[in-house]
Design a protein around this motif. Structure first.
Motif, PDB file in Angstrom:
ATOM      1  N   PHE A  20       0.833  -1.202   0.000  1.00  0.00           N
ATOM      2  CA  PHE A  20       0.000   0.000   0.000  1.00  0.00           C
ATOM      3  C   PHE A  20       0.868   1.252   0.000  1.00  0.00           C
ATOM      4  N   GLN A  21       1.899   1.271   0.852  1.00  0.00           N
ATOM      5  CA  GLN A  21       2.781   2.434   0.939  1.00  0.00           C
ATOM      6  C   GLN A  21       3.507   2.686  -0.378  1.00  0.00           C
ATOM      7  N   ALA A  26       3.982   6.284  -5.126  1.00  0.00           N
ATOM      8  CA  ALA A  26       4.016   6.470  -6.576  1.00  0.00           C
ATOM      9  C   ALA A  26       2.842   7.313  -7.053  1.00  0.00           C
ATOM     10  N   GLY A  27       1.682   7.095  -6.479  1.00  0.00           N
ATOM     11  CA  GLY A  27       0.494   7.849  -6.877  1.00  0.00           C
ATOM     12  C   GLY A  27       0.506   9.296  -6.419  1.00  0.00           C
ATOM     13  N   THR A  34       3.742  13.982  -0.300  1.00  0.00           N
ATOM     14  CA  THR A  34       4.345  12.832   0.365  1.00  0.00           C
ATOM     15  C   THR A  34       3.270  12.130   1.193  1.00  0.00           C
ATOM     16  N   ILE A  35       3.595  10.946   1.685  1.00  0.00           N
ATOM     17  CA  ILE A  35       2.634  10.225   2.522  1.00  0.00           C
ATOM     18  C   ILE A  35       2.302  11.018   3.790  1.00  0.00           C
ATOM     19  N   PRO A  36       3.293  11.581   4.504  1.00  0.00           N
ATOM     20  CA  PRO A  36       2.925  12.383   5.681  1.00  0.00           C
ATOM     21  C   PRO A  36       2.026  13.574   5.334  1.00  0.00           C
ATOM     22  N   VAL A  40      -1.799  14.292   6.769  1.00  0.00           N
ATOM     23  CA  VAL A  40      -2.254  15.533   7.391  1.00  0.00           C
ATOM     24  C   VAL A  40      -3.523  16.022   6.698  1.00  0.00           C
ATOM     25  N   LEU A  41      -3.502  16.077   5.380  1.00  0.00           N
ATOM     26  CA  LEU A  41      -4.669  16.553   4.646  1.00  0.00           C
ATOM     27  C   LEU A  41      -5.870  15.620   4.865  1.00  0.00           C
TER      28      LEU A  41
END
Length: 149
Positions: A20-21, A26-27, A34-36, A40-41
């Protein structure tokens, strides 16, 4: 069929989390996220209420300075807005804007286009059970922040 051991379950969970990560990173790249930042969003959109930076940092397990930097980027992009406290002018809270909610929806649609079809094959009770099990695992992890679960 025999029940899997805790070790087998956690191995599968870890593999799913890693896959998943990787797909998420990539998406997000085309959006400059970024993932972080996505966390947050997503957190702001999901809670749909004003939050202080410290609350966000604690919830997404990212340092307060990093969250502040992210929120500044988001504000410049029009994804969040800051609200000054009436009681303490130094205190500010942040909320997702309509633009932020729209961006999140667009990102989720572009990253996970096949998941809708995959999950559409599941019975609604299976989806509900899966969601509840994930909540339980999340709660377990949240309640025990140490590496020794």
């Amino acid at each position: 069929m025999a029940s899997p051991s805790v070790g087998e379950l956690m191995t599968r969970f870890g593999m799913a989390a890693q896959l998943f990560q990787t797909k998420l990173e990539a998406g997000l790249a085309p959006y400059g996220l970024t993932i972080p930042q996505m966390s947050v969003l997503s957190h702001l959109v999901a809670l749909a209420k004003p939050l202080r930076v410290t609350e966000i940092a604690r919830a997404v397990e990212v340092g307060q300075p990093a969250v502040t930097k992210m929120l500044t980027k988001f504000e410049h992009a029009g994804w969040v807005g800051f609200i000054t406290s009436a009681e303490d002018r130094r205190s500010k809270a942040v909320v997702a804007t309509d633009n932020g909610r729209e961006l999140l929806a667009e990102v989720q649609q572009s990253i996970f286009p096949t998941l809708g079809g995959f999950f559409s094959e599941w019975k609604s009770e299976d989806l509900a059970n899966f969601s509840e099990y994930l909540k339980k695992v999340i709660q377990l992890m949240d309640d025990r922040p140490q590496t020794n679960i």
